[in-house]
Scaffold this motif. Structure first.
Motif, mmCIF file in Angstrom:
data_model
loop_
_atom_site.group_PDB
_atom_site.id
_atom_site.type_symbol
_atom_site.label_atom_id
_atom_site.label_comp_id
_atom_site.label_asym_id
_atom_site.label_seq_id
_atom_site.Cartn_x
_atom_site.Cartn_y
_atom_site.Cartn_z
ATOM 1 N N HIS A 177 0.833 -1.211 0.000
ATOM 2 C CA HIS A 177 0.000 0.000 0.000
ATOM 3 C C HIS A 177 0.870 1.265 0.000
ATOM 4 O O HIS A 177 0.641 2.190 -0.796
ATOM 5 C CB HIS A 177 -0.929 -0.022 1.221
ATOM 6 C CG HIS A 177 -1.785 1.187 1.349
ATOM 7 N ND1 HIS A 177 -2.882 1.409 0.542
ATOM 8 C CD2 HIS A 177 -1.699 2.246 2.190
ATOM 9 C CE1 HIS A 177 -3.439 2.559 0.878
ATOM 10 N NE2 HIS A 177 -2.735 3.090 1.878
ATOM 11 N N GLU A 178 1.860 1.310 0.879
ATOM 12 C CA GLU A 178 2.743 2.480 0.968
ATOM 13 C C GLU A 178 3.556 2.662 -0.324
ATOM 14 O O GLU A 178 3.784 3.789 -0.768
ATOM 15 C CB GLU A 178 3.673 2.369 2.179
ATOM 16 C CG GLU A 178 2.960 2.396 3.514
ATOM 17 C CD GLU A 178 2.213 3.701 3.793
ATOM 18 O OE1 GLU A 178 2.665 4.764 3.354
ATOM 19 O OE2 GLU A 178 1.162 3.641 4.468
ATOM 20 N N PHE A 179 3.979 1.567 -0.913
ATOM 21 C CA PHE A 179 4.716 1.645 -2.181
ATOM 22 C C PHE A 179 3.833 2.261 -3.266
ATOM 23 O O PHE A 179 4.279 3.125 -4.032
ATOM 24 C CB PHE A 179 5.210 0.255 -2.604
ATOM 25 C CG PHE A 179 6.156 0.281 -3.772
ATOM 26 C CD1 PHE A 179 7.524 0.325 -3.560
ATOM 27 C CD2 PHE A 179 5.695 0.254 -5.085
ATOM 28 C CE1 PHE A 179 8.414 0.351 -4.640
ATOM 29 C CE2 PHE A 179 6.564 0.276 -6.158
ATOM 30 C CZ PHE A 179 7.929 0.328 -5.940
ATOM 31 N N MET A 180 2.585 1.839 -3.326
ATOM 32 C CA MET A 180 1.672 2.382 -4.343
ATOM 33 C C MET A 180 1.344 3.856 -4.088
ATOM 34 O O MET A 180 1.190 4.627 -5.041
ATOM 35 C CB MET A 180 0.399 1.539 -4.429
ATOM 36 C CG MET A 180 0.609 0.192 -5.103
ATOM 37 S SD MET A 180 1.381 0.268 -6.756
ATOM 38 C CE MET A 180 0.156 1.234 -7.648
ATOM 39 N N ILE A 181 1.269 4.263 -2.835
ATOM 40 C CA ILE A 181 1.082 5.686 -2.527
ATOM 41 C C ILE A 181 2.248 6.484 -3.096
ATOM 42 O O ILE A 181 2.061 7.515 -3.754
ATOM 43 C CB ILE A 181 0.947 5.915 -1.002
ATOM 44 C CG1 ILE A 181 -0.411 5.412 -0.508
ATOM 45 C CG2 ILE A 181 1.140 7.397 -0.645
ATOM 46 C CD1 ILE A 181 -0.551 5.407 1.007
ATOM 47 N N GLU A 182 3.463 6.003 -2.861
ATOM 48 C CA GLU A 182 4.648 6.703 -3.382
ATOM 49 C C GLU A 182 4.696 6.660 -4.905
ATOM 50 O O GLU A 182 5.090 7.631 -5.544
ATOM 51 C CB GLU A 182 5.934 6.125 -2.785
ATOM 52 C CG GLU A 182 6.166 6.506 -1.357
ATOM 53 C CD GLU A 182 6.123 8.006 -1.112
ATOM 54 O OE1 GLU A 182 6.730 8.787 -1.870
ATOM 55 O OE2 GLU A 182 5.474 8.408 -0.127
ATOM 56 N N ALA A 183 4.309 5.543 -5.483
ATOM 57 C CA ALA A 183 4.288 5.447 -6.950
ATOM 58 C C ALA A 183 3.360 6.521 -7.520
ATOM 59 O O ALA A 183 3.724 7.219 -8.487
ATOM 60 C CB ALA A 183 3.840 4.055 -7.392
ATOM 61 N N ASN A 184 2.200 6.684 -6.928
ATOM 62 C CA ASN A 184 1.267 7.717 -7.393
ATOM 63 C C ASN A 184 1.841 9.114 -7.210
ATOM 64 O O ASN A 184 1.725 9.960 -8.085
ATOM 65 C CB ASN A 184 -0.086 7.585 -6.684
ATOM 66 C CG ASN A 184 -0.860 6.383 -7.181
ATOM 67 O OD1 ASN A 184 -0.787 6.011 -8.361
ATOM 68 N ND2 ASN A 184 -1.620 5.748 -6.298
ATOM 69 N N ARG A 185 2.486 9.363 -6.071
ATOM 70 C CA ARG A 185 3.119 10.676 -5.826
ATOM 71 C C ARG A 185 4.208 10.961 -6.852
ATOM 72 O O ARG A 185 4.474 12.101 -7.186
ATOM 73 C CB ARG A 185 3.732 10.716 -4.430
ATOM 74 C CG ARG A 185 2.740 10.908 -3.327
ATOM 75 C CD ARG A 185 3.456 11.045 -1.994
ATOM 76 N NE ARG A 185 2.490 11.131 -0.923
ATOM 77 C CZ ARG A 185 2.678 10.652 0.293
ATOM 78 N NH1 ARG A 185 3.820 10.062 0.608
ATOM 79 N NH2 ARG A 185 1.737 10.772 1.199
ATOM 80 N N CYS A 186 4.841 9.891 -7.311
ATOM 81 C CA CYS A 186 5.936 10.026 -8.290
ATOM 82 C C CYS A 186 5.427 10.036 -9.735
ATOM 83 O O CYS A 186 6.223 10.075 -10.662
ATOM 84 C CB CYS A 186 6.937 8.899 -8.102
ATOM 85 S SG CYS A 186 7.886 9.006 -6.567
#
Length: 189
Positions: A177-186
């Protein structure tokens, strides 16, 4: 159910991904790469070949570096590179640094996969000196927080400062979940 026809024009054999796709590690192609596969796999791969005091995923490692770099003012492009710097491990696993140089063709395979991932998600490969530095600095934090007391100083950390991040030891679902949050931010979809 009818089986899909085999793709005989590919080098090597394929592996099934988290989303049910096929991926050829020896013949990676952009159309076979999915961020959901990368996120799911990295969230379940423990750093240091599992020799940690608690489960600590490659996904969390990547997220912590990315968040630190964002906090320090690095732009979206370098943060995307930081998040994805170990993305090939979703397909080939996390090999500890002391072993990598001795595996024949490992660098060639890893670089082939990373080049396609970088092309798909628009980040620099090979990694910039900034991401390499932060990837080395976090080793000090990981050594102190995730490992037993070392029998000797780690050669790669002797002259390197800590990154000063707190490891959370997320379970796989939280790391994904946290990885996907960062992916979206990036800007990765």
């Amino acid at each position: 159910l009818e089986a899909k026809p085999m793709k005989n024009d590919r080098k090597g054999d394929w592996m099934q991904t988290h989303t049910g796709g096929q991926f050829w590690p020896l013949d990676p192609r952009i159309e076979d790469i999915e961020i959901l596969d990368i996120s799911a796999a990295l969230s379940k791969i423990n750093r240091y070949a599992g020799h940690t005091l608690d489960f600590y995923s490659v996904a969390e490692h990547c997220v912590l570096i990315t968040r630190k770099m964002r906090l320090l003012g690095y732009d979206q492009a370098i943060c995307r590179e930081a998040l994805m710097h170990d993305a090939s491990e979703a397909y080939i696993g996390d090999i500890p640094r002391p072993l990598k140089p001795y595996l024949k063709n490992y660098d060639e395979i890893e670089n082939g996969i990373m080049q396609k991932i970088a092309e798909k998600y628009d980040f620099a490969w090979p990694c910039s000196k900034f991401v390499k530095l932060y990837d080395t600095r976090i080793l000090n934090d990981e050594r102190e927080q995730a490992m037993e007391i070392e029998p000797d100083p780690w050669p790669q950390t002797v002259k390197t400062m800590k990154l000063n991040v707190k490891l959370e030891f997320w379970p796989p679902h939280a790391a994904e979940h946290e990885f996907m949050i960062e992916a979206n931010r990036c800007g990765i979809k």
